[in-house]
Every structure is written in structure tokens, then in C-alpha cells.
Write an enzyme that holds these catalytic residues in place. Structure first.
Site, PDB file in Angstrom:
ATOM      1  N   TRP A  37       1.394  -1.111  -0.121  1.00 43.91           N
ATOM      2  CA  TRP A  37      -0.051  -0.138   0.333  1.00 43.91           C
ATOM      3  C   TRP A  37       1.430   1.012  -0.048  1.00 43.91           C
ATOM      4  O   TRP A  37       0.238   2.324   0.183  1.00 43.91           O
ATOM      5  CB  TRP A  37      -1.107   0.469   1.225  1.00 43.91           C
ATOM      6  CG  TRP A  37      -0.458   0.176   2.228  1.00 43.91           C
ATOM      7  CD1 TRP A  37       0.398   0.380   3.620  1.00 43.91           C
ATOM      8  CD2 TRP A  37      -0.590  -1.678   2.882  1.00 43.91           C
ATOM      9  NE1 TRP A  37       0.537  -0.380   4.403  1.00 43.91           N
ATOM     10  CE2 TRP A  37       0.413  -1.877   4.078  1.00 43.91           C
ATOM     11  CE3 TRP A  37      -0.588  -2.701   2.982  1.00 43.91           C
ATOM     12  CZ2 TRP A  37       0.797  -2.758   4.795  1.00 43.91           C
ATOM     13  CZ3 TRP A  37      -0.320  -3.804   3.529  1.00 43.91           C
ATOM     14  CH2 TRP A  37       0.106  -4.124   4.898  1.00 43.91           C
ATOM     15  N   ARG A  38       2.323   1.212   0.227  1.00 42.31           N
ATOM     16  CA  ARG A  38       3.149   2.385  -0.300  1.00 42.31           C
ATOM     17  C   ARG A  38       3.527   2.681  -1.597  1.00 42.31           C
ATOM     18  O   ARG A  38       4.168   3.095  -1.251  1.00 42.31           O
ATOM     19  CB  ARG A  38       3.976   1.927   1.035  1.00 42.31           C
ATOM     20  CG  ARG A  38       3.603   2.225   2.660  1.00 42.31           C
ATOM     21  CD  ARG A  38       4.724   2.629   3.515  1.00 42.31           C
ATOM     22  NE  ARG A  38       4.419   2.123   4.187  1.00 42.31           N
ATOM     23  CZ  ARG A  38       4.819   2.571   6.358  1.00 42.31           C
ATOM     24  NH1 ARG A  38       5.924   2.013   6.014  1.00 42.31           N
ATOM     25  NH2 ARG A  38       4.293   2.758   7.057  1.00 42.31           N
ATOM     26  N   GLU A  50      -5.410   0.411   5.550  1.00 40.58           N
ATOM     27  CA  GLU A  50      -6.283   1.729   7.491  1.00 40.58           C
ATOM     28  C   GLU A  50      -7.543   0.350   7.799  1.00 40.58           C
ATOM     29  O   GLU A  50      -6.402   0.547   8.764  1.00 40.58           O
ATOM     30  CB  GLU A  50      -5.978   2.383   6.149  1.00 40.58           C
ATOM     31  CG  GLU A  50      -5.484   3.920   6.133  1.00 40.58           C
ATOM     32  CD  GLU A  50      -3.797   3.654   7.272  1.00 40.58           C
ATOM     33  OE1 GLU A  50      -3.711   2.957   8.366  1.00 40.58           O
ATOM     34  OE2 GLU A  50      -2.250   4.267   6.997  1.00 40.58           O
ATOM     35  N   GLY A  94     -11.466 -10.685  11.054  1.00 40.77           N
ATOM     36  CA  GLY A  94     -12.234 -10.794  12.760  1.00 40.77           C
ATOM     37  C   GLY A  94     -12.632  -9.198  12.733  1.00 40.77           C
ATOM     38  O   GLY A  94     -12.538  -8.271  11.566  1.00 40.77           O
ATOM     39  N   TYR A  95     -13.859  -8.321  13.670  1.00 39.32           N
ATOM     40  CA  TYR A  95     -14.043  -6.961  13.906  1.00 39.32           C
ATOM     41  C   TYR A  95     -15.362  -6.706  12.229  1.00 39.32           C
ATOM     42  O   TYR A  95     -14.575  -6.636  11.299  1.00 39.32           O
ATOM     43  CB  TYR A  95     -13.286  -6.113  13.816  1.00 39.32           C
ATOM     44  CG  TYR A  95     -12.078  -5.967  15.176  1.00 39.32           C
ATOM     45  CD1 TYR A  95     -12.991  -5.800  16.178  1.00 39.32           C
ATOM     46  CD2 TYR A  95     -10.662  -6.815  14.712  1.00 39.32           C
ATOM     47  CE1 TYR A  95     -12.154  -5.805  17.041  1.00 39.32           C
ATOM     48  CE2 TYR A  95     -10.229  -7.699  16.160  1.00 39.32           C
ATOM     49  CZ  TYR A  95     -10.730  -6.684  17.249  1.00 39.32           C
ATOM     50  OH  TYR A  95      -9.907  -7.128  18.090  1.00 39.32           O
ATOM     51  N   TYR A 133      -8.487   9.357  12.445  1.00 39.69           N
ATOM     52  CA  TYR A 133      -7.227   8.478  12.056  1.00 39.69           C
ATOM     53  C   TYR A 133      -7.367   7.894  11.215  1.00 39.69           C
ATOM     54  O   TYR A 133      -6.438   8.479  10.319  1.00 39.69           O
ATOM     55  CB  TYR A 133      -7.151   7.233  13.166  1.00 39.69           C
ATOM     56  CG  TYR A 133      -5.918   6.577  12.304  1.00 39.69           C
ATOM     57  CD1 TYR A 133      -5.243   7.160  12.587  1.00 39.69           C
ATOM     58  CD2 TYR A 133      -6.272   5.399  12.200  1.00 39.69           C
ATOM     59  CE1 TYR A 133      -3.857   6.581  11.567  1.00 39.69           C
ATOM     60  CE2 TYR A 133      -5.243   5.189  11.286  1.00 39.69           C
ATOM     61  CZ  TYR A 133      -3.800   4.429  11.477  1.00 39.69           C
ATOM     62  OH  TYR A 133      -3.145   4.165  10.453  1.00 39.69           O
ATOM     63  N   ASP A 151      -2.810   7.635  15.900  1.00 37.97           N
ATOM     64  CA  ASP A 151      -2.922   5.883  16.817  1.00 37.97           C
ATOM     65  C   ASP A 151      -2.195   5.453  17.521  1.00 37.97           C
ATOM     66  O   ASP A 151      -2.137   6.453  18.652  1.00 37.97           O
ATOM     67  CB  ASP A 151      -2.491   4.952  15.240  1.00 37.97           C
ATOM     68  CG  ASP A 151      -1.236   4.450  14.768  1.00 37.97           C
ATOM     69  OD1 ASP A 151      -0.550   5.411  15.532  1.00 37.97           O
ATOM     70  OD2 ASP A 151      -1.387   3.951  14.605  1.00 37.97           O
ATOM     71  N   SER A 329     -13.247  -8.581  21.806  1.00 34.89           N
ATOM     72  CA  SER A 329     -12.270  -7.588  21.996  1.00 34.89           C
ATOM     73  C   SER A 329     -12.886  -7.781  23.618  1.00 34.89           C
ATOM     74  O   SER A 329     -12.472  -7.217  25.171  1.00 34.89           O
ATOM     75  CB  SER A 329     -12.603  -6.252  21.597  1.00 34.89           C
ATOM     76  OG  SER A 329     -14.441  -6.107  21.624  1.00 34.89           O
TER      77      SER A 329
END
Length: 384
Positions: A37-38, A50, A94-95, A133, A151, A329
Site C-alpha cells: 500500500w506504500r 488502513e 475479525g471485526y 485517524y 493511532d 475484544s
């Protein structure tokens, strides 16, 4: 504007800030990680990275990032993706609310921004699931806007640089670090500046075993100079996740197909397929039989509960499996597996649940969350 002196923080003068920027960026130019991604300025790709990088290790993210962009290369593709595809490309990260919010944001961009990623920081902030962020990271990296991306890594570095006596785990304190970054950020290379601080915080200034003597900005660090590195950042310990206990049912039919159930609730792991799960009470470690022996006649065994709820007659196998554990979490799942074979020729399934019989070679067609993957691994480990 926030007066940082009210929080016990005295910022540097202009010359020292410029010297700090140069030292940090020189180190970054010489040591930055070569990450996919850079190699792009595409805001869509940077956004994907991100979101994935939040609470996930870089080496874990790279294959997910590449697979995601291969399957959903544009904002339009993401906006139109069926739920099964959406969950499959995120499977194991996850998430899962994050990827659902990404799709909502993509749909929002199709409607409000003609399918383009907005270039203004305040417009980026309007997108679903994007907070300060992420908006700062995209704005600075993709569009070179001097917007901070604060962050945990950045707050850790700043806490040590200025000996900040405020808990970085308290959301209200984020404004302190935001104000500090607005002063420090390099106006010419804001994206590189943000990423340099992230890299520094992830490695040399890591939360465990930091190497302050290797830091390119150690001469600027009050904590290094005063020998207080072990004090900063200030962060209260997290609450332990609450244990939740389940019985997981590995049920086969005569064709060696396994029973899978889709989670149709709006809660945790919605939309994923899994072996059936029934919440239970914790079982004593010295229990010798799979069939729970209880003195209260009103308490049913998990096997009986399953057969009644799923309307299946099962021949149960007395085999022990490694207990499956998975930490979210705020919750810690502990799953004890029970194995059974359905001998009914009809193998009829109850109509109020979304269930299918699936052969193992077809599992890849169904999105499985981590607990399901661990259940399957636990089951297979006993077959070797």
C-alpha cells in the site's frame, strides 16, 4: 485551539520542530518498510489497508489486502458485492462490522461523490466507519494534506517525547495528541511523517521491549533523557474479556456432509456459517463423559437440547476434542465439541433456521469466521 500548556505540555520552538521532522524523515527514507500500500497513491487502496491494519499485524494483512483488491478492485465493486463475497474476502480478519461499514461507505461514495473517493478531509470524515485517524491517514498519504493520523503507535511515541501524563486509553485524551500532531506534522511530506511515526511506534518504540537507544529521535525524547521510558505511555490495564461457554456440534450425515448453520442474527458474526452452537454453562475439568450428568432432572443434556431444537435424530460419538478458544475484544469463547452422525434417510432440516449439508471440499464456498475455522481444526486433529 487547544492550549497544550493547560495539560502540562510545553511544545518545542520552530527550529527544534524542524530538526525533529528532518531526523524522523531521514530515518524513514532509509528504513521504511516496503509494503504494497506504500507503492500507490490510490485512496481506495490506502483506505482498504488502513481499515485492515487496525488491530492486525502487517504480515497478516498483506495477503488479505492483495486478495481484497483482486476480488474488489474498485469502489463500485465493493458497493455492489453480495454479502457472501464481502464476508469471504474478510474471512479470518475479525471485526466484521468494519467491512460492512466499508461497503456502506462505498455505496455512499457511489451516491454522493460519483463513485470517486472524496479528496477533502471533512468529506472523508463523513464516510461510514471512517473516524479521525483513518481520515487523517488517507488525507495525508493519498492527497498530501497536512492532517494528523493519531493511532496508538503515535500516542506512544508522543507520550515519551513529551512525558505526557494523560492516559492514552481514554478516548477524550485523544484531542491532546491531535493538537500536538497539528503542530509537529511536516507540511511538505505529511503522509510520510505520519507513516514514519507509525513505523517508529510499531518497532523501536514498541509497547514491549522498546529499543530507545536505537531511536532516530532519542535526543528529542524527554523520557529517554530523564530515564522514564518505563513510565510512558500512561495506560490503565484493559478489562479481561468475559468468558462465554458453548457446545459446538460436529454433525455428519451418511454422505459425509456436515451440518452448517448461517448466523442470521444482527449481532456478532452475522452472516457467517458455522457448525451449530448452543450456549452452555461451564463444564468441570474432570468431567469424564460427554453426556452431562446432573442432579436436577429439569436440566437437559446438550445432546438432547440439540436433537429437540434441530429436530434430528443423532447417533452420538464418545470422542474428546481439544477445547476451542477464541478471544474477541470483550468476550472469550470456549467451545466444547460434540460429534454425531445423522442416520435418518430424510435428514430434514427445521424451517426456521438457515442450514445446509456441505462436503468438506465445498467449505471454501462459505464464509467461516475464526471460531468456525478453529472448530474444524480441532475436529481434524483427532483424525490424524
Amino acid at each position: 485551539m487547544l492550549d497544550l500548556r493547560d495539560y502540562g505540555i510545553e511544545m518545542w520552538d520552530k527550529d527544534k520542530i524542524e530538526a525533529f521532522r528532518k531526523a524522523l524523515l531521514d530515518w524513514y527514507d532509509a528504513n521504511k518498510r516496503d509494503l504494497p500500500w506504500r507503492r500507490t497513491s490510490d485512496p481506495y487502496a490506502i483506505w482498504v489497508s488502513e481499515i485492515m491494519l487496525q488491530q492486525t499485524r502487517v504480515d497478516t494483512v498483506i495477503p488479505y489486502y492483495e486478495s481484497f483488491l483482486h476480488r474488489l478492485p474498485t469502489i463500485e465493486d465493493l458497493a455492489q458485492a453480495p454479502e457472501e463475497v464481502l464476508l469471504k474476502v474478510w474471512e479470518g480478519l475479525g471485526y466484521y462490522s468494519r467491512v460492512r461499514n466499508m461497503q456502506k461507505a462505498a455505496q455512499q461514495m457511489m451516491l454522493e461523490f460519483n463513485g470517486q473517493f472524496p479528496k477533502a478531509h471533512d468529506q472523508i470524515l463523513t464516510l461510514k466507519g471512517i473516524g479521525p485517524y483513518t481520515a487523517g491517514a488517507i488525507a495525508s498519504i493519498a492527497f498530501q494534506l497536512p492532517e494528523p493520523a493519531v493511532d496508538g503507535n503515535v500516542m506512544r511515541v508522543l507520550s515519551r517525547l513529551f512525558e505526557v501524563d494523560h492516559d492514552i486509553g481514554i478516548p477524550a485524551n485523544r484531542k491532546i495528541f491531535q493538537a500536538m500532531m497539528e503542530i509537529l506534522i511536516d507540511p511538505v511530506r505529511p503522509g510520510d511523517f505520519n507513516q514514519a511515526l507509525m513505523d517508529l511506534g510499531a518497532d523501536i518504540e514498541a509497547p514491549v521491549n522498546p529499543r530507545p537507544e536505537d531511536s532516530p529521535v532519542r535526543e528529542f525524547s524527554a523520557a529517554y533523557r530523564n530515564g522514564t521510558m518505563d513510565k510512558y505511555p500512561i495506560k490503565a490495564p484493559k478489562k479481561k474479556p468475559v468468558p462465554v461457554f458453548f457446545k459446538g456440534f460436529i454433525i455428519r450425515n451418511q454422505q459425509n456432509q456436515f451440518l452448517l448453520e448461517k448466523n442470521t442474527s444482527a449481532g456478532l458474526l452475522s452472516g457467517f456459517w458455522s457448525f451449530p452452537l448452543i450456549e452452555s454453562e461451564p463444564v468441570a475439568q474432570n468431567e469424564l463423559t460427554l453426556f452431562q450428568v446432573v442432579e436436577d432432572p429439569h436440566i437437559e443434556s446438550p445432546q438432547y437440547t440439540f436433537e429437540k431444537e434441530y429436530q434430528l435424530h443423532v447417533e452420538w460419538k464418545l470422542r474428546n476434542f481439544p477445547t476451542v478458544q477464541h478471544i474477541f475484544s470483550h468476550r472469550k469463547w470456549q467451545i466444547e465439541l460434540l460429534e454425531g452422525i445423522v442416520t435418518d434417510k430424510g435428514e430434514s432440516l427445521v424451517t426456521d433456521k438457515e442450514m445446509v449439508w456441505v462436503s468438506p471440499e465445498d467449505f471454501h464456498q462459505y464464509p467461516f469466521a475464526k471460531p468456525q475455522q478453529k472448530m474444524w481444526a480441532s475436529f481434524q486433529s483427532t483424525l490424524k
